[in-house]
Design a protein around this motif. Structure first.
Motif, mmCIF file in Angstrom:
data_model
loop_
_atom_site.group_PDB
_atom_site.id
_atom_site.type_symbol
_atom_site.label_atom_id
_atom_site.label_comp_id
_atom_site.label_asym_id
_atom_site.label_seq_id
_atom_site.Cartn_x
_atom_site.Cartn_y
_atom_site.Cartn_z
ATOM 1 N N PRO A 211 -39.305 49.811 3.996
ATOM 2 C CA PRO A 211 -39.359 49.511 2.566
ATOM 3 C C PRO A 211 -40.367 50.421 1.858
ATOM 4 O O PRO A 211 -41.384 50.799 2.447
ATOM 5 C CB PRO A 211 -39.811 48.047 2.514
ATOM 6 C CG PRO A 211 -40.081 47.620 3.918
ATOM 7 C CD PRO A 211 -39.645 48.688 4.845
ATOM 8 N N ILE A 212 -40.058 50.768 0.648
ATOM 9 C CA ILE A 212 -40.897 51.709 -0.095
ATOM 10 C C ILE A 212 -42.324 51.170 -0.247
ATOM 11 O O ILE A 212 -43.293 51.936 -0.189
ATOM 12 C CB ILE A 212 -40.268 52.051 -1.474
ATOM 13 C CG1 ILE A 212 -41.118 53.087 -2.242
ATOM 14 C CG2 ILE A 212 -40.071 50.818 -2.330
ATOM 15 C CD1 ILE A 212 -40.933 54.489 -1.771
ATOM 16 N N TRP A 213 -42.451 49.858 -0.413
ATOM 17 C CA TRP A 213 -43.799 49.297 -0.573
ATOM 18 C C TRP A 213 -44.659 49.566 0.666
ATOM 19 O O TRP A 213 -45.842 49.821 0.581
ATOM 20 C CB TRP A 213 -43.765 47.798 -0.877
ATOM 21 C CG TRP A 213 -43.214 46.923 0.232
ATOM 22 C CD1 TRP A 213 -41.925 46.479 0.336
ATOM 23 C CD2 TRP A 213 -43.923 46.413 1.375
ATOM 24 N NE1 TRP A 213 -41.776 45.737 1.481
ATOM 25 C CE2 TRP A 213 -42.978 45.672 2.131
ATOM 26 C CE3 TRP A 213 -45.244 46.510 1.833
ATOM 27 C CZ2 TRP A 213 -43.317 45.036 3.328
ATOM 28 C CZ3 TRP A 213 -45.566 45.866 3.018
ATOM 29 C CH2 TRP A 213 -44.609 45.139 3.766
ATOM 30 N N LEU A 214 -43.991 49.582 1.844
ATOM 31 C CA LEU A 214 -44.742 49.816 3.073
ATOM 32 C C LEU A 214 -45.232 51.270 3.126
ATOM 33 O O LEU A 214 -46.357 51.556 3.527
ATOM 34 C CB LEU A 214 -43.870 49.489 4.290
ATOM 35 C CG LEU A 214 -44.561 49.484 5.643
ATOM 36 C CD1 LEU A 214 -45.781 48.561 5.656
ATOM 37 C CD2 LEU A 214 -43.585 49.058 6.746
ATOM 38 N N THR A 215 -44.366 52.166 2.672
ATOM 39 C CA THR A 215 -44.764 53.578 2.603
ATOM 40 C C THR A 215 -45.994 53.721 1.702
ATOM 41 O O THR A 215 -46.943 54.443 2.021
ATOM 42 C CB THR A 215 -43.606 54.434 2.041
ATOM 43 O OG1 THR A 215 -42.438 54.151 2.813
ATOM 44 C CG2 THR A 215 -43.930 55.910 2.100
ATOM 45 N N LEU A 216 -45.952 53.004 0.580
ATOM 46 C CA LEU A 216 -47.076 53.074 -0.350
ATOM 47 C C LEU A 216 -48.338 52.467 0.283
ATOM 48 O O LEU A 216 -49.442 52.968 0.078
ATOM 49 C CB LEU A 216 -46.738 52.356 -1.662
ATOM 50 C CG LEU A 216 -45.644 53.041 -2.479
ATOM 51 C CD1 LEU A 216 -45.321 52.231 -3.736
ATOM 52 C CD2 LEU A 216 -46.070 54.462 -2.874
ATOM 53 N N VAL A 217 -48.132 51.404 1.081
ATOM 54 C CA VAL A 217 -49.273 50.790 1.760
ATOM 55 C C VAL A 217 -49.922 51.796 2.717
ATOM 56 O O VAL A 217 -51.149 51.915 2.777
ATOM 57 C CB VAL A 217 -48.852 49.506 2.527
ATOM 58 C CG1 VAL A 217 -49.939 49.081 3.518
ATOM 59 C CG2 VAL A 217 -48.561 48.382 1.548
#
Lengths: 281, 312
Positions: free
Chosen positions: A249-255
Motif C-alpha cells: 500500500p502506498i501509505w506503507l511506502t510513505l511510512v
C-alpha cells in the motif's frame, strides 16, 4: 573600556576571514575525510565490487537455483529469487558502509587520533565537523551503491527502469542507521568493546531479521517487530518497490520514507549536540 | 601603546563546583610574548582553551581582537594558531597533507595553502619529510609540524600550550629558536609552561598562576627582583641532616634578614651575595656535602609565592 568593541581593524579582518569557513566549513571537513579515505581506496573499490559479486553469485545464483527449482520462476513475491534478494543486498551494502564509517572513525576523531579536536581549534564549528563527516560518508556510500547497482543490472537483477531509485532508498537506510550509530559512538569516552557489540548484536541480527533473505511475513508476529524498527527492513522494502514494483500500500511506502528520514534527523541532531558538548565545553 | 589583542577580566571557568579558573585578568599587547606560568592543574590550559574560543567562560569578560568568543568563535579562530598540549596531527595522512587539509579549514585557496605548506615545512626544518608518515617522526619533529600547521593561516596570535613538554633538551632548543624567530617577526605569542627557563627565554611578560588565580605579574626580571634576591645559595647536607640543619640555618639566617627555604633534598638561602653566605655557614662549623651559588630564577619566585616547587 569595553573588552569587545568589535570595531577595530583587527575585528574587521577577523570577520572577513571567518566568512568562508562559516559558510563552507563542513565541506572542508569532507575534503579532509575524503583524503583520508583515499588511503584505503583499494579497499573501497574491491569491497564495492567484490562483495556484491560474492553475494549475487552465492545467493542470487547459487541459492536461487534451489529456491527457483522448488518454487518456480516467480518464487518469492512473484519474481525470481535473484530479483527478490538483490535490492535487499543493495540496502545491506549501505548498512555495511555505515557501520564501518560511523563507528571506529568517529572514535578515532574524538580520541585515538583526535582530528576533531584539531578541526575545532580552526574556524570550523563542531556541528560542521559532524556534517562534513556525514557528507563524506554519503559520497563513499554512493560510490559503493552505484557499483553495486551496475552489477545488479549486469546480473539482470533489476528489471524496473526506475530500479536505480533503490540507490536512494539504500542511502536513506544507511544514513538512518549510521547517524544514530554515530550519535551513540560520539557518547563513548572509551571503547571497551561496545563497537564490536554493535556489529555482533545489532548489525548482524538486523541483516537476518529484516526481510533480507526471505519476506518478513514468514516470521511469527512476535519476531516481526525487529523488522519494523530496523532501518534495513524499511530501506529494503523501499528498494524492492523501485526494483521490481513490489506491491505494497502506498501509505506503507510513505511510512518507510518517513521513518528513515526521521531516524536521520534524530541521529544527525544527536551527533551534532554531542559534538558541541565534547568539543566546545 | 597599541590596543591589546587579548583582554581578560575576572575570567572564571567552573566545572560543576570546581573552579578551574577563578577570576583571572590580564591583557596582551600586539606583538607581545606573554606567558602563563604555573604547575599542572593551575588552570593554564583551561585559560588557553577559553582564549582559543573552544571553551565557553562561566563568567567574566573576554575579548580577542576586540571580539567576544561566545559570539564570534569562528572569526576569532581564523586569526589564531593553536599548538595544543598533545599533538593532534592526522596520523593517517602524510606530513605535507596535514598542512594542506588544515589550511583548507581556514577557507584558504588550495594554491596558497600548497605554497605556504612548502614554506612552513622549510621553517619547521622538515624538508625531505613531506611524504613521511606522521608516526615515523620524532617527538620534536611532530611538535614542529604542529607549529607549522598552526602557522598555515598566518595567525595574528599563536597559542602554545606547553610547547616543549616531553622533548629532549636539543629538540627544545631547536623549538625555542623557531619560536624566537616568530617573536622577532612580530607574532603575538601566548604560551603556558611549567619550565621557568622557557618562560625566561621566550616571555616579555608573564603571570604566575596557581589554583586558578594569578599570584604575580611582570617581566621575568621584575618578578625575580620583586619576589626573590639576586643570588641563591643551595646547600645539601644529605637527606638525614637536611631538615635539622635547615632549621638551624633558618633561625640564624632569618636573624640576618635572609629568607631560607628548606626543601626535602636541599636548603636554599636567598641573598644578594651567595658566596658571603657560604663563608658564614662554613665559619659556623657546618659542612655542606655540596654547595652552589646561582642566579635567582622564576622557580624561586614560584616557591616564594606558593610555598611549593613548580615541577613536582
Amino acid at each position: 573600556m569595553n573588552v569587545t568593541t568589535g570595531q577595530s581593524t583587527d575585528a574587521a579582518r577577523a570577520i572577513a576571514a571567518g566568512r568562508r569557513s562559516r559558510r563552507w566549513g563542513a565541506w572542508y571537513v569532507t575534503e579532509h575525510r575524503l583524503r583520508m579515505m583515499r588511503t584505503y581506496t583499494g579497499t573501497v573499490v574491491i569491497a564495492g565490487i567484490g562483495s556484491p559479486l560474492l553475494y549475487l553469485y552465492a545467493l542470487g545464483v547459487g541459492l536461487a537455483t534451489i529456491v527457483d527449482a522448488n518454487m518456480g520462476p516467480d518464487a518469492v513475491d512473484g519474481v525470481s529469487y535473484l530479483v527478490f534478494v538483490a535490492p535487499a543486498l543493495l540496502a545491506t551494502a549501505a548498512i555495511t558502509v555505515a557501520s564501518e564509517e560511523f563507528t571506529y572513525p568517529i572514535m578515532l576523531g574524538y580520541k585515538w587520533n583526535p582530528t576533531f579536536t584539531g578541526a575545532a581549534a580552526s574556524p570550523i564549528r563542531p556541528v560542521q565537523i559532524v556534517d562534513g563527516v556525514v557528507y563524506s560518508v554519503i559520497i563513499r556510500m554512493l560510490v559503493n551503491l552505484v557499483l553495486f547497482y551496475a552489477l545488479m543490472v549486469l546480473f539482470g537483477a533489476a528489471p524496473s527502469p526506475v530500479g536505480f531509485l533503490g540507490i536512494v532508498a539504500s542511502l536513506l537506510g544507511g544514513l538512518a542507521f549510521g547517524t544514530v550509530i554515530m550519535g551513540y559512538t560520539s557518547t563513548l569516552q572509551e571503547d571497551t568493546g561496545q563497537l564490536a557489540m554493535v556489529q555482533r548484536f545489532i548489525v548482524l541480527p538486523m541483516s537476518l531479521f529484516s526481510g533480507t533473505f526471505f519476506p518478513l511475513a514468514v516470521f511469527p508476529i512476535y519476531l516481526q517487530w525487529i523488522g519494523w524498527i530496523s532501518p534495513l527492513w524499511h530501506a529494503t522494502e523501499l528498494a524492492r518497490v523501485f526494483s521490481y514494483g513490489y506491491a505494497e500500500p502506498i501509505w506503507l511506502t510513505l511510512v518507510h520514507v518517513a521513518y528513515l528520514v526521521a531516524l536521520i534527523v534524530i541521529g544527525w541532531a544527536w551527533s551534532r549536540r554531542i559534538a558541541v558538548r565534547r568539543l566546545n565545553s | 601603546m597599541p590596543a591589546p589583542v587579548i583582554v581578560a577580566r575576572d575570567l572564571v571557568k567552573k566545572y560543576q563546583d570546581f573552579a578551574a579558573v577563578d577570576g583571572i585578568s590580564f591583557e596582551v599587547a600586539s606583538g607581545e610574548s606573554f606567558g602563563l606560568l604555573g604547575p599542572n592543574g593551575a588552570g593554564k590550559s583551561t585559560t588557553m582553551r577559553m582564549v582559543g574560543a573552544v571553551s565557553t567562560r562561566t563568567s567574566g569578560e573576554l575579548g580577542i581582537l576586540g571580539l567576544d568568543p561566545d559570539v564570534h568563535g569562528p572569526e576569532i579562530r581564523s586569526q589564531l594558531g593553536v599548538v595544543p598540549q598533545s599533538d593532534n596531527l592526522d596520523t593517517e595522512l602524510r606530513v605535507r597533507e596535514n598542512l594542506l587539509v588544515y589550511g583548507r579549514y581556514f577557507g584558504l585557496p588550495r594554491k596558497l595553502v600548497a605554497q605556504r605548506a612548502d614554506e612552513l615545512l622549510a621553517f619547521a626544518q622538515l624538508e625531505g619529510k613531506e611524504k613521511a608518515r606522521v608516526d615515523a617522526l620524532s617527538g620534536g619533529m611532530k611538535r614542529r609540524l604542529t607549529i607549522a600547521r598552526a602557522l598555515i593561516n598566518d595567525p595574528r596570535i599563536l597559542l602554545l600550550d606547553e610547547p616543549t613538554t616531553g622533548l629532549d633538551p636539543q629538540a627544545r632548543h631547536i623549538l625555542w629558536d623557531r619560536l624566537f624567530r616568530l617573536k622577532e617577526q612580530g607574532t603575538t605569542l601566548l604560551l603556558t609552561t611549567h619550565y621557568m627557563d622557557e618562560a625566561e627565554q621566550l616571555c616579555d611578560r608573564l603571570v604566575v598562576v596557581d589554583k586558578g588565580t594569578i599570584m604575580a605579574e611582570g617581566s621575568p626580571a621584575e618578578l625575580i627582583r620583586a619576589h626573590s634576591t639576586r643570588e641563591v645559595l643551595e646547600v645539601r647536607f644529605g637527606s638525614d641532616h637536611n631538615a635539622e640543619v635547615g632549621a638551624r640555618l633558618a633561625r640564624a639566617q632569618g636573624a640576618d634578614g635572609h629568607r631560607v627555604e628548606v626543601l626535602p633534598d636541599r636548603v636554599l638561602i636567598y641573598s644578594d651575595n651567595g658566596e658571603a653566605e657560604l663563608v658564614k655557614i662554613t665559619e659556623a662549623g657546618l659542612r655542606p656535602v655540596t654547595s652552589l651559588v646561582r642566579r635567582s630564577s622564576l622557580e624561586d619566585v614560584f616557591l616564594r609565592l606558593t610555598g611549593r616547587s613548580l615541577v613536582e
